[in-house]
Design a protein around this motif. Structure first.
Motif, mmCIF file in Angstrom:
data_model
loop_
_atom_site.group_PDB
_atom_site.id
_atom_site.type_symbol
_atom_site.label_atom_id
_atom_site.label_comp_id
_atom_site.label_asym_id
_atom_site.label_seq_id
_atom_site.Cartn_x
_atom_site.Cartn_y
_atom_site.Cartn_z
ATOM 1 N N MET A 39 16.051 -9.097 3.657
ATOM 2 C CA MET A 39 15.289 -9.254 4.783
ATOM 3 C C MET A 39 14.837 -11.025 4.893
ATOM 4 S SD MET A 39 13.090 -6.081 5.748
ATOM 5 C CE MET A 39 12.358 -5.688 4.394
ATOM 6 N N GLU A 92 9.980 -0.653 16.498
ATOM 7 C CA GLU A 92 8.328 -0.637 16.034
ATOM 8 C C GLU A 92 8.137 -1.313 14.814
ATOM 9 O OE1 GLU A 92 4.767 -1.517 16.777
ATOM 10 O OE2 GLU A 92 5.950 -0.981 18.457
ATOM 11 N N PRO A 93 7.866 -2.392 14.369
ATOM 12 C CA PRO A 93 7.681 -2.792 12.860
ATOM 13 C C PRO A 93 6.329 -2.039 12.459
ATOM 14 C CG PRO A 93 6.866 -4.570 14.279
ATOM 15 C CD PRO A 93 7.641 -3.637 15.304
ATOM 16 N N GLY A 94 6.420 -1.986 10.996
ATOM 17 C CA GLY A 94 5.200 -1.236 10.593
ATOM 18 C C GLY A 94 4.765 -2.080 9.292
ATOM 19 N N PHE A 95 4.750 -3.255 9.427
ATOM 20 C CA PHE A 95 4.700 -4.153 7.998
ATOM 21 C C PHE A 95 2.994 -4.772 8.098
ATOM 22 C CE2 PHE A 95 8.979 -4.440 9.741
ATOM 23 C CZ PHE A 95 9.422 -3.588 8.802
ATOM 24 N N ASN A 97 0.600 -4.051 6.236
ATOM 25 C CA ASN A 97 -0.071 -3.298 5.124
ATOM 26 C C ASN A 97 0.091 -4.111 3.956
ATOM 27 O OD1 ASN A 97 2.972 -2.394 4.701
ATOM 28 N ND2 ASN A 97 2.394 -1.388 6.396
ATOM 29 N N LEU A 98 -0.447 -3.935 2.875
ATOM 30 C CA LEU A 98 -0.473 -4.401 1.423
ATOM 31 C C LEU A 98 0.874 -4.419 0.897
ATOM 32 C CD1 LEU A 98 -2.279 -5.809 -0.808
ATOM 33 C CD2 LEU A 98 -2.577 -3.401 -1.749
ATOM 34 N N GLN A 99 1.562 -3.244 0.874
ATOM 35 C CA GLN A 99 2.820 -3.273 0.275
ATOM 36 C C GLN A 99 3.768 -4.079 0.867
ATOM 37 O OE1 GLN A 99 4.284 -2.154 -2.892
ATOM 38 N NE2 GLN A 99 3.115 -0.469 -2.558
ATOM 39 N N SER A 100 3.590 -4.437 2.167
ATOM 40 C CA SER A 100 4.598 -5.328 2.873
ATOM 41 C C SER A 100 4.071 -6.854 2.543
ATOM 42 C CB SER A 100 4.525 -5.251 4.506
ATOM 43 O OG SER A 100 4.855 -3.831 4.723
ATOM 44 N N ILE A 102 3.085 -7.593 -0.443
ATOM 45 C CA ILE A 102 3.610 -7.846 -1.656
ATOM 46 C C ILE A 102 5.042 -8.094 -1.783
ATOM 47 C CG2 ILE A 102 3.905 -6.692 -3.970
ATOM 48 C CD1 ILE A 102 0.965 -7.280 -3.913
ATOM 49 N N THR B 133 6.402 -1.804 -7.538
ATOM 50 C CA THR B 133 4.899 -1.635 -7.120
ATOM 51 C C THR B 133 4.757 -0.474 -6.191
ATOM 52 O OG1 THR B 133 5.416 -3.072 -4.896
ATOM 53 C CG2 THR B 133 4.444 -4.237 -6.944
ATOM 54 N N TRP B 134 5.964 0.124 -5.526
ATOM 55 C CA TRP B 134 5.536 1.424 -4.750
ATOM 56 C C TRP B 134 5.358 2.631 -5.635
ATOM 57 C CZ3 TRP B 134 10.120 2.101 -0.940
ATOM 58 C CH2 TRP B 134 10.478 1.231 -0.149
ATOM 59 N N TYR B 221 12.399 0.934 5.798
ATOM 60 C CA TYR B 221 10.818 0.613 5.463
ATOM 61 C C TYR B 221 10.109 1.129 6.507
ATOM 62 C CZ TYR B 221 13.410 -2.447 2.278
ATOM 63 O OH TYR B 221 14.128 -2.943 1.173
ATOM 64 N N LYS B 223 6.923 2.470 8.883
ATOM 65 C CA LYS B 223 5.388 2.389 8.618
ATOM 66 C C LYS B 223 4.590 3.288 7.782
ATOM 67 C CE LYS B 223 1.784 1.771 11.972
ATOM 68 N NZ LYS B 223 1.281 0.341 11.549
ATOM 69 N N ASN B 226 5.368 2.466 4.241
ATOM 70 C CA ASN B 226 4.725 1.521 3.838
ATOM 71 C C ASN B 226 3.091 1.576 3.355
ATOM 72 O OD1 ASN B 226 7.237 0.021 3.932
ATOM 73 N ND2 ASN B 226 6.637 -0.656 5.749
ATOM 74 N N GLU B 227 2.561 2.310 4.566
ATOM 75 C CA GLU B 227 1.138 2.559 4.453
ATOM 76 C C GLU B 227 0.785 3.689 3.409
ATOM 77 O OE1 GLU B 227 0.279 3.914 8.384
ATOM 78 O OE2 GLU B 227 0.262 1.787 9.215
ATOM 79 N N PHE B 229 2.511 3.954 0.403
ATOM 80 C CA PHE B 229 2.402 3.205 -0.826
ATOM 81 C C PHE B 229 1.652 2.046 -0.885
ATOM 82 C CE2 PHE B 229 7.082 5.091 -0.518
ATOM 83 C CZ PHE B 229 6.873 5.895 -1.879
ATOM 84 N N SER B 230 1.127 1.502 0.125
ATOM 85 C CA SER B 230 -0.127 0.740 0.019
ATOM 86 C C SER B 230 -1.156 1.158 -0.437
ATOM 87 C CB SER B 230 -0.370 0.160 1.627
ATOM 88 O OG SER B 230 0.679 -0.580 2.098
ATOM 89 N N LEU B 233 -1.073 1.713 -3.985
ATOM 90 C CA LEU B 233 -1.048 0.374 -4.649
ATOM 91 C C LEU B 233 -2.515 -0.063 -4.713
ATOM 92 C CD1 LEU B 233 0.270 -1.936 -6.165
ATOM 93 C CD2 LEU B 233 0.569 -3.118 -3.903
ATOM 94 N N MET B 234 -3.315 0.236 -3.509
ATOM 95 C CA MET B 234 -4.723 -0.390 -3.613
ATOM 96 C C MET B 234 -5.558 0.576 -4.598
ATOM 97 S SD MET B 234 -6.524 -2.530 -2.191
ATOM 98 C CE MET B 234 -6.467 -2.932 -0.481
#
Lengths: 244, 244
Positions: A39, A92-95, A97-100, A102, B133-134, B221, B223, B226-227, B229-230, B233-234
């Motif tokens: 990406m 629809e993007p879902g980025f 957030n923290l993991q994205s 990272i 990190t996931w 990936y 949403k 991603n949320e 795994f975020s 990670l937190m």
């Protein structure tokens, strides 16, 4: 292999110019470095104008390598472009957030290091500015960074002056490598050589500390400063949209 | 320069063994990469045993490159060692915060990329596992990582099988490089070439999506993932002591 063992960070540059074309060529090659899912979650802002460098300088505590550099490259974690791509294609993007963040930070850092290696192998001098995440708000302002873009590391680039620079010391490998499980190292074996170096002793004396470690904890990276800049970064993560 | 432009991620390895000695030699050379204040804020755990690889495999969704690798290297952000050093010298470390994690993550990533470059230049194959990190909690458990140590990126290493691998496509440079200020790119110019590739079309078909972007947002990936795994990670950042 010799290059890797003998490389040095270079902070003093001559007035010699490096062309836009050559910087682009090095960046294009560096972009073949590994990237998350292909990406390319980054954008690199190349600053060459005096005006641009002056705008960035305070964010990097006016380190002289910035003003003297032929170019300053700010490597940013960027999920803005991919998110716009998705929306323009009806996805629809879902980025946000923290993991994205990272993932994008890993991508931007890998690209930066590949660029540094390419530039150094060509004989250019580079220096990382770790102040980038400390003063991210000023950099975001200076470079006009939109939502889902955060600067993570800066590289100054120039032609070395030829000024003599020593290879920086490194800890013995056992201090940084474990086998199979994390191995807590013996601190004395890890640090005694570093602590007994003449430049370490000078460093302690200049900073009026009775241990080298205390120079790092009390002078260079004090707790209060780390906490102050951590609060700022947490705010930046919110404001740039990575902690929705 | 040719190496940088033609490098490829390699996921298939022969049964050939790479010696501990050679891995150490490559790591020691890589450790000359730039590091924050010379602190070397990392620890690399080298996994070679079948038992060790099996313990890590679920955290990486059993990707085959892991089981087939001669070695698996988990690059960790590590402020534990420096904090212990400080305490043993009577100094008070203040690295239990976000900014310190970021500094250590940059260091670990720069080291990983330098290692990848060295290994690839020797003809070895490497693959990054961004799953690190996931599923950090499982990796922390498997490798016994203490406070102030978090795994940030994993590299699998092996001798390539010779299996044909294409150079991965990259966006035009204008899509990832800005001059002086952040330049939002034109999405069509940035992505049209990638979207029209035959492998992209196959990728869409296999995933039953009518745009390439949707494969990334909906399948690879999404949403919700991603949320999820975020949040994990937190929690890891808290538990490992970086958000005190």
């Amino acid at each position: 292999m010799e290059y890797f063992k003998n490389r040095k960070t270079i902070r003093n540059y001559s007035a010699e110019h490096i062309s836009d074309l050559e910087i682009d060529e090095m960046l294009a090659a560096a972009a073949h470095a590994p990237t998350c899912g292909g990406m390319q979650l980054y954008n690199v802002i190349v600053t060459r104008s005096e005006e641009g460098k002056s705008a960035l300088a305070p964010a990097h505590f006016n380190q002289p390598c910035l003003a003297g550099a032929s170019a300053v490259l700010t490597f940013c974690a960027d999920f803005n472009r991919v998110s716009r791509w998705a929306r323009e294609r009806g996805a629809e993007p879902g980025f946000d957030n923290l993991q994205s963040f990272i993932s994008a930070m890993l991508d931007a850092t890998i690209l930066a290091q590949q660029f540094v290696t390419i530039a150094e192998m060509r004989g250019y001098g580079t220096c990382y500015l770790g102040t980038t995440t400390w003063n991210a708000p000023q950099i975001i302002e200076a470079l006009g960074l939109p939502e889902l873009v955060i600067p993570v590391i800066t590289v100054t680039l120039g032609v070395p002056t030829g000024h003599l620079v020593d290879i920086q010391p490194r800890l013995p490998l056992d201090a940084i490598r474990s086998r199979e499980k994390y191995e807590p190292v013996n601190i004395d074996s890890a640090y005694s050589e570093l602590e007994s170096r003449e430049d370490s002793r000078r460093f302690m004396k200049e900073n009026r500390k009775d241990s080298l470690a205390a120079v790092f904890t009390d002078v260079r990276y004090p707790k209060a400063g780390n906490e102050h800049f951590s609060e700022i970064l947490m705010t930046v993560l919110h404001q740039q949209g990575f902690l929705k």
